[in-house]
Scaffold this active site. Structure first.
Site, PDB file in Angstrom:
ATOM      1  N   HIS A   1      17.407  87.882  48.664  1.00 61.80           N
ATOM      2  CA  HIS A   1      18.209  88.806  48.859  1.00 61.80           C
ATOM      3  C   HIS A   1      19.380  88.770  47.843  1.00 61.80           C
ATOM      4  CE1 HIS A   1      16.655  90.600  52.315  1.00 61.80           C
ATOM      5  NE2 HIS A   1      16.930  89.583  53.334  1.00 61.80           N
TER       6      HIS A   1
ATOM      7  N   ASP B   1      14.042  96.578  49.031  1.00 63.06           N
ATOM      8  CA  ASP B   1      13.110  95.714  49.692  1.00 63.06           C
ATOM      9  C   ASP B   1      12.293  95.001  48.622  1.00 63.06           C
ATOM     10  OD1 ASP B   1      11.292  97.527  48.649  1.00 63.06           O
ATOM     11  OD2 ASP B   1      10.237  98.111  50.486  1.00 63.06           O
TER      12      ASP B   1
ATOM     13  N   LEU C   1      30.096 107.030  37.575  1.00 58.31           N
ATOM     14  CA  LEU C   1      28.996 106.965  38.391  1.00 58.31           C
ATOM     15  C   LEU C   1      29.611 106.836  39.623  1.00 58.31           C
ATOM     16  CD1 LEU C   1      25.814 106.186  38.434  1.00 58.31           C
ATOM     17  CD2 LEU C   1      26.819 103.920  38.610  1.00 58.31           C
TER      18      LEU C   1
HETATM   19  C1  FPP Z   1      14.497  94.812  53.022  1.00 56.89           C
HETATM   20  O1  FPP Z   1      13.308  94.131  52.513  1.00 56.89           O
HETATM   21  C2  FPP Z   1      15.902  94.458  52.563  1.00 56.89           C
HETATM   22  C3  FPP Z   1      16.863  94.075  52.983  1.00 56.89           C
HETATM   23  C4  FPP Z   1      17.026  94.249  54.532  1.00 56.89           C
HETATM   24  C5  FPP Z   1      18.209  93.836  52.345  1.00 56.89           C
HETATM   25  C6  FPP Z   1      18.649  94.420  50.908  1.00 56.89           C
HETATM   26  C7  FPP Z   1      19.852  93.941  50.543  1.00 56.89           C
HETATM   27  C8  FPP Z   1      20.260  93.312  49.479  1.00 56.89           C
HETATM   28  C9  FPP Z   1      19.361  93.155  48.370  1.00 56.89           C
HETATM   29  C10 FPP Z   1      21.666  92.728  49.262  1.00 56.89           C
HETATM   30  C11 FPP Z   1      22.678  93.857  49.269  1.00 56.89           C
HETATM   31  C12 FPP Z   1      22.847  94.270  47.846  1.00 56.89           C
HETATM   32  C13 FPP Z   1      24.073  94.210  47.158  1.00 56.89           C
HETATM   33  C14 FPP Z   1      24.074  94.695  45.805  1.00 56.89           C
HETATM   34  C15 FPP Z   1      25.292  93.477  47.732  1.00 56.89           C
HETATM   35  P1  FPP Z   1      13.042  92.718  52.396  1.00 56.89           P
HETATM   36  O2  FPP Z   1      13.724  92.195  51.417  1.00 56.89           O
HETATM   37  O3  FPP Z   1      13.381  92.041  53.931  1.00 56.89           O
HETATM   38  O4  FPP Z   1      11.746  92.739  51.892  1.00 56.89           O
HETATM   39  P2  FPP Z   1      10.118  92.074  52.510  1.00 56.89           P
HETATM   40  O5  FPP Z   1       9.622  93.377  52.920  1.00 56.89           O
HETATM   41  O6  FPP Z   1       9.622  91.454  50.972  1.00 56.89           O
HETATM   42  O7  FPP Z   1      10.539  90.884  53.461  1.00 56.89           O
END
Ligand code: FPP
Length: 201
Positions: free
Chosen positions: A37, A20, A131
């Site tokens: 992301h 996140d 891994l």
């Molecule tokens: C939540 O916090 C994060 C997500 C819903 C998505 C996380 C996914 C990825 C980084 C991509 C997938 C990874 C790979 C390797 C393909 P947020 O980013 O919405 O955080 P915030 O709380 O700052 O809004």
């Protein structure tokens, strides 16, 4: 990592990451959330490389939760696309590095393109010895437990197991996480201190 008396550090066997903070990272820079992301996915590649180098055995990434379907449609689509792009560009290298790719979660609910890419990556890497990289995708700890309970009930009704024989060890074998040890370290880059339905068991 625990420091022993000689001042050296033992390496955690299993590191789990709640990916996140991407949205906040992007907002601070005046960028769209999806750029955050993408940056998160890049950082994740570096983390995996480092984990392989220091001898971590399991990495679990919470990349899409059962709650994330409530996000705006554009963001959901972008996250699905990001996983497909990540697998397409990284899977050969992961395979060369002997990484075993697995998914925790219900992938039957994903679009065909996404599901196919995941299934092919799992198949390609399943006999590797390095891994273990678990992607928690369409994963929720509560959902995982309910699904396990249903499967246990089915097996009791079909006479495959006895109610009296249900132990923690047996139940753990019905979870998505059955092939991984409990995590030693859970990292949440945003700094939040909650589990958010991740690895509840
Ligand atoms: C939540 O916090 C994060 C997500 C819903 C998505 C996380 C996914 C990825 C980084 C991509 C997938 C990874 C790979 C390797 C393909 P947020 O980013 O919405 O955080 P915030 O709380 O700052 O809004």
């Amino acid at each position: 990592m625990a420091e022993d008396q000689k001042g050296s550090f033992s390496v955690p066997a299993h590191i789990a990451i709640i990916m996140d903070g991407n949205g906040r990272w992007a907002k601070q820079r005046g960028l769209p959330r999806n750029v955050g992301h993408r940056q998160g996915a890049k950082v994740f590649e570096n983390i995996c490389g480092y984990c392989q180098k220091i001898g971590v055995k399991y990495v679990t990434a919470y990349a899409f939760s059962t709650e994330n379907w409530k996000r705006p449609k554009d963001e959901v689509n972008a996250l699905m696309k990001l996983l497909v792009q990540y697998l397409r560009s990284e899977v050969s290298e992961l395979h060369r590095n002997k990484v075993v790719l697995r998914v925790l979660g219900d992938i039957t609910a994903l679009a065909d393109e996404c599901r196919k890419e995941i299934e092919e990556s799992i198949e390609l890497t399943k006999n590797n010895t390095g891994l273990v990289l678990n992607f928690a995708f369409n994963y929720g700890g509560r959902d995982e437990i309910i699904r396990a309970v249903k499967n246990v009930v089915d097996d009791v009704q079909e006479g495959k197991i006895n109610k009296e024989n249900i132990t923690q060890e047996l139940f753990a074998n019905y979870l998505y996480t059955k092939d991984s040890p409990d995590p030693d370290l859970i990292i949440r880059p945003s700094g939040e201190q909650r589990l958010s339905n991740f690895l509840l068991w």
